[in-house]
Write an enzyme that holds these catalytic residues in place. Sequence first.
Site, PDB file in Angstrom:
ATOM      1  CG  HIS A  14       2.438   9.226   4.094  1.00 23.30           C
ATOM      2  ND1 HIS A  14       2.709   8.880   2.787  1.00 23.30           N
ATOM      3  CD2 HIS A  14       1.631   8.257   4.562  1.00 23.30           C
ATOM      4  CE1 HIS A  14       2.110   7.744   2.489  1.00 23.30           C
ATOM      5  NE2 HIS A  14       1.439   7.340   3.547  1.00 23.30           N
ATOM      6  CG  HIS A  66       3.038   5.824  -5.886  1.00 22.92           C
ATOM      7  ND1 HIS A  66       2.283   4.745  -5.499  1.00 22.92           N
ATOM      8  CD2 HIS A  66       3.074   6.670  -4.818  1.00 22.92           C
ATOM      9  CE1 HIS A  66       1.873   4.925  -4.245  1.00 22.92           C
ATOM     10  NE2 HIS A  66       2.341   6.083  -3.815  1.00 22.92           N
ATOM     11  CG  PHE A  67       2.276  11.545  -7.610  1.00 19.48           C
ATOM     12  CD1 PHE A  67       1.765  12.266  -8.654  1.00 19.48           C
ATOM     13  CD2 PHE A  67       3.593  11.771  -7.218  1.00 19.48           C
ATOM     14  CE1 PHE A  67       2.536  13.190  -9.317  1.00 19.48           C
ATOM     15  CE2 PHE A  67       4.387  12.686  -7.872  1.00 19.48           C
ATOM     16  CZ  PHE A  67       3.845  13.400  -8.936  1.00 19.48           C
ATOM     17  CG  HIS A  68      -0.152  11.004 -12.432  1.00 18.55           C
ATOM     18  ND1 HIS A  68       1.157  11.407 -12.419  1.00 18.55           N
ATOM     19  CD2 HIS A  68      -0.876  12.122 -12.658  1.00 18.55           C
ATOM     20  CE1 HIS A  68       1.226  12.714 -12.643  1.00 18.55           C
ATOM     21  NE2 HIS A  68       0.007  13.169 -12.787  1.00 18.55           N
ATOM     22  NE  ARG A  79      10.361  11.935  -7.109  1.00 25.28           N
ATOM     23  CZ  ARG A  79       9.715  12.044  -5.970  1.00 25.28           C
ATOM     24  NH1 ARG A  79       8.517  12.592  -5.928  1.00 25.28           N
ATOM     25  NH2 ARG A  79      10.242  11.589  -4.848  1.00 25.28           N
ATOM     26  NE  ARG A  80      10.093  16.437  -6.177  1.00 27.27           N
ATOM     27  CZ  ARG A  80      10.386  15.761  -5.078  1.00 27.27           C
ATOM     28  NH1 ARG A  80      11.616  15.341  -4.850  1.00 27.27           N
ATOM     29  NH2 ARG A  80       9.465  15.520  -4.175  1.00 27.27           N
TER      30      ARG A  80
HETATM   31 FE1  HAS Z   1       2.230   7.005  -1.790  1.00 30.21          FE
HETATM   32  C1  HAS Z   1       5.085   8.802  -2.560  1.00 30.21           C
HETATM   33  C2  HAS Z   1       4.091   4.810   0.047  1.00 30.21           C
HETATM   34  C3  HAS Z   1      -0.642   5.367  -0.775  1.00 30.21           C
HETATM   35  C4  HAS Z   1       0.339   9.621  -2.968  1.00 30.21           C
HETATM   36  N1  HAS Z   1       2.638   8.846  -2.615  1.00 30.21           N
HETATM   37  C5  HAS Z   1       3.875   9.377  -2.865  1.00 30.21           C
HETATM   38  C6  HAS Z   1       3.720  10.661  -3.480  1.00 30.21           C
HETATM   39  C7  HAS Z   1       2.368  10.913  -3.565  1.00 30.21           C
HETATM   40  C8  HAS Z   1       1.699   9.749  -3.021  1.00 30.21           C
HETATM   41  C9  HAS Z   1       1.689  12.167  -4.078  1.00 30.21           C
HETATM   42  O1  HAS Z   1       6.922   4.634   1.161  1.00 30.21           O
HETATM   43  C10 HAS Z   1       4.849  11.549  -3.988  1.00 30.21           C
HETATM   44  C11 HAS Z   1       5.216  12.622  -3.034  1.00 30.21           C
HETATM   45  C12 HAS Z   1       6.311  13.477  -3.616  1.00 30.21           C
HETATM   46  O2  HAS Z   1       5.994  14.455  -4.304  1.00 30.21           O
HETATM   47  O3  HAS Z   1       7.478  13.173  -3.382  1.00 30.21           O
HETATM   48  N2  HAS Z   1       1.815   5.360  -0.633  1.00 30.21           N
HETATM   49  C13 HAS Z   1       2.719   4.608   0.016  1.00 30.21           C
HETATM   50  C14 HAS Z   1       2.046   3.523   0.724  1.00 30.21           C
HETATM   51  C15 HAS Z   1       0.704   3.681   0.480  1.00 30.21           C
HETATM   52  C16 HAS Z   1       0.575   4.847  -0.354  1.00 30.21           C
HETATM   53  C17 HAS Z   1       2.667   2.451   1.554  1.00 30.21           C
HETATM   54  N3  HAS Z   1       0.250   7.390  -1.880  1.00 30.21           N
HETATM   55  C18 HAS Z   1      -0.765   6.590  -1.404  1.00 30.21           C
HETATM   56  C19 HAS Z   1      -2.032   7.225  -1.640  1.00 30.21           C
HETATM   57  C20 HAS Z   1      -1.760   8.436  -2.256  1.00 30.21           C
HETATM   58  C21 HAS Z   1      -0.328   8.514  -2.388  1.00 30.21           C
HETATM   59  C22 HAS Z   1      -3.372   6.647  -1.257  1.00 30.21           C
HETATM   60  C23 HAS Z   1      -2.672   9.510  -2.720  1.00 30.21           C
HETATM   61  C24 HAS Z   1      -3.954   9.531  -2.533  1.00 30.21           C
HETATM   62  N4  HAS Z   1       4.208   6.825  -1.368  1.00 30.21           N
HETATM   63  C25 HAS Z   1       4.747   5.866  -0.576  1.00 30.21           C
HETATM   64  C26 HAS Z   1       6.183   6.130  -0.434  1.00 30.21           C
HETATM   65  C27 HAS Z   1       6.470   7.280  -1.158  1.00 30.21           C
HETATM   66  C28 HAS Z   1       5.202   7.683  -1.740  1.00 30.21           C
HETATM   67  C29 HAS Z   1       7.183   5.358   0.329  1.00 30.21           C
HETATM   68  C30 HAS Z   1       7.823   7.982  -1.278  1.00 30.21           C
HETATM   69  C31 HAS Z   1       8.557   7.528  -2.452  1.00 30.21           C
HETATM   70  C32 HAS Z   1       9.838   8.304  -2.646  1.00 30.21           C
HETATM   71  O4  HAS Z   1      10.899   7.668  -2.637  1.00 30.21           O
HETATM   72  O5  HAS Z   1       9.811   9.528  -2.825  1.00 30.21           O
HETATM   73  C33 HAS Z   1      -0.407   2.803   1.055  1.00 30.21           C
HETATM   74  O6  HAS Z   1      -1.364   3.603   1.719  1.00 30.21           O
HETATM   75  C34 HAS Z   1      -1.073   1.955   0.014  1.00 30.21           C
HETATM   76  C35 HAS Z   1      -2.020   0.934   0.634  1.00 30.21           C
HETATM   77  C36 HAS Z   1      -3.023   0.480  -0.359  1.00 30.21           C
HETATM   78  C37 HAS Z   1      -3.334  -0.776  -0.643  1.00 30.21           C
HETATM   79  C38 HAS Z   1      -4.356  -1.053  -1.719  1.00 30.21           C
HETATM   80  C39 HAS Z   1      -5.696  -1.538  -1.190  1.00 30.21           C
HETATM   81  C40 HAS Z   1      -6.638  -1.661  -2.318  1.00 30.21           C
HETATM   82  C41 HAS Z   1      -7.914  -1.221  -2.314  1.00 30.21           C
HETATM   83  C42 HAS Z   1      -8.744  -1.345  -3.568  1.00 30.21           C
HETATM   84  C43 HAS Z   1      -9.663  -2.529  -3.516  1.00 30.21           C
HETATM   85  C44 HAS Z   1     -10.292  -2.672  -4.857  1.00 30.21           C
HETATM   86  C45 HAS Z   1     -11.528  -3.175  -5.078  1.00 30.21           C
HETATM   87  C46 HAS Z   1     -12.026  -3.226  -6.501  1.00 30.21           C
HETATM   88  C47 HAS Z   1     -12.405  -3.671  -4.017  1.00 30.21           C
HETATM   89  C48 HAS Z   1      -2.732  -1.925   0.043  1.00 30.21           C
HETATM   90  C49 HAS Z   1      -8.561  -0.629  -1.111  1.00 30.21           C
HETATM   91  C50 HAS Z   1     -11.862  -4.634  -7.043  1.00 30.21           C
HETATM   92  C51 HAS Z   1     -11.665  -4.559  -8.494  1.00 30.21           C
HETATM   93  C52 HAS Z   1     -11.204  -5.563  -9.286  1.00 30.21           C
HETATM   94  C53 HAS Z   1     -11.068  -5.332 -10.749  1.00 30.21           C
HETATM   95  C54 HAS Z   1     -10.815  -6.879  -8.784  1.00 30.21           C
END
Ligand code: HAS
Length: 550
Positions: free
Chosen positions: A217, A368-370, A433-434
Amino acid sequence: MIAAQDRKLALWNIGVAYIAFLIGTLCGLLQVFIRNDALQLPSWLDYYQILTAHGVLLALIFTTYFIFGFFVTGMSKSLGSFGPKVLLYSWIGFWVTTIGTVMATVMIISGEASVLYTFYAPLKASGWYYVGLALVIVGTWISSFALVGHYVVWRKAHKGELSPLFAFMTITTIIMWIIACLGVVATVLFQYIPWAFGWVDTINVELSRSLFWYFGHPLVYFWLLPAYMAWYVIVPKLLGVKVFSDSLARLAFVLFILFSIPVGFHHQLTEPGISNFWKFLQVVLTFMVIIPSLLTAFSMFGTFERAGRKNGGQGLFGWFTKLPWKDVRFTSIFVAMAFFIPGGAGGIINASFQLNEVVHNTMWIVGHFHITVGTPVAMTFMGLTFWLVPYLTGRKFSKVMQKLGFIQIITWTIGMLLMSTSQHILGLLGAPRRTAYTGYNNHPSALEWFDGILTNHVTMAVGGSILFLSAMLLIYIVVMTMFLSPKAELEADFVEFPMADSDKEHTPKFLENWWIWIGIAFALIIIAYAIPLYGMIHHAPPGSEGFKTW
Ligand code: HAS
């Protein structure tokens, strides 16, 4: 302009990153066609071999080299040129990582390691694959310590001062990375290597997976934080404003050291052998690690509004139209951020204990990861590439390149929207998947995955093909700006490193007292992991022998 030897180091890192990107995206293209049953591979090539190469080369190798190229440039720019020792260790780190990468890739190509990038036991690869991966980690540690050394020299010369924001963020990311790698190093050295070389017969599967996800993670934040560095430090400069809040930016990064690691069980919520209490605790901590991303979103909206209003934007949303949309360096990063809104929301869904039951091990996670690593992170790196490479080579980034850059990010956006949306929907329809193509003997549920407009594997393949074309365009831009574009002769043609000013006057000094954060991080890790890992070792079921299913 930074020193020539620092530029060379950064360019080599970025060069290797893009070689990995080229091969990795080609594998991705093959995958979507196989999943769609439109392509049969020759007998000497296996779907899982390609899937492993795709994951390792894009998720691990492209990102790591690009990140170090970015770090080297930014650290040299913000703290001054590297001394001889820092340079020497950075090159040693680079070559150790490269030897590891070549070893792991050769094992994948020779069909000895089709175990995917997560290398879950009891799938068993050649021992040399694990040795290769271990060398990759060791190499990054050496490069990391070189950067820490550079930072320490700067701090000694600037006693009592807070370091520049870029340097602070680099060191935060490195601290998180080093603590995170302890898990994967432990499992690879003490479990996988002895087992793969036949020195022991069996492996403790649950322990190996848990140690992997202890690392897995924070690995995603190792990809994300350099993108956030660009958002916090580079974007305001492109907009002509200062960093929104220096204290907020530093606090967000420190929170990643604390909360990114003790959360790995949220990848194992469906696995037996870990009690619900520990899973629940780590889910709660996962919700804590969402906070720094929300702080980042707040900070970005603040930055945009400030810049838009400065340029004459009126009313509630008038500032939006005043942003520099014609500058591909900005637009690419903005689109990347926008993708992280659904990407982050998907993460929150995954982390929710009950909802994870629905999405785990389905194509939803691939979607999700894409739209996390494949877009917010990768597209930010693309936006950085447009100026970073010309900055390092002293070549022009011409108007034609600017136009090609736009085509590249537009095609990436369209391809990713098609591919990741269909992956999310396919996941909700139960597509696993996988796995390679499977119709489950024409089961009605499986047939649904080939119906409809957005819900089928065809859409995924169309999206994947557009992404591949976009990737090739990016490679063209990289080759041109690295080797072929004319040198910038006039002052106006030089591409600068856009680093925004950051007011440090009101930033609390304790934010840079690393020992506090490292101490709290270890306390949280011990609370979240000590008892369950102890249980896995002391009440271990019989271990598993290895399986080669390909
Ligand atoms: Fe994830 C699985 C939970 C973030 C990557 N994640 C994965 C896997 C990958 C991955 C590669 O809880 C698969 C792994 C595998 O091979 O099995 N992930 C989260 C959570 C977050 C999260 C809670 N993941 C990421 C990020 C990744 C990433 C970042 C890559 C860089 N993920 C999971 C969970 C799994 C998981 C489970 C396991 C699932 C399973 O069952 O296998 C958090 O960090 C997300 C928080 C983000 C936010 C968004 C904030 C928004 C922002 C943008 C602001 C935009 C602006 C532009 C200002 C709350 C900062 C405005 C524009 C307009 C047009 C208005």
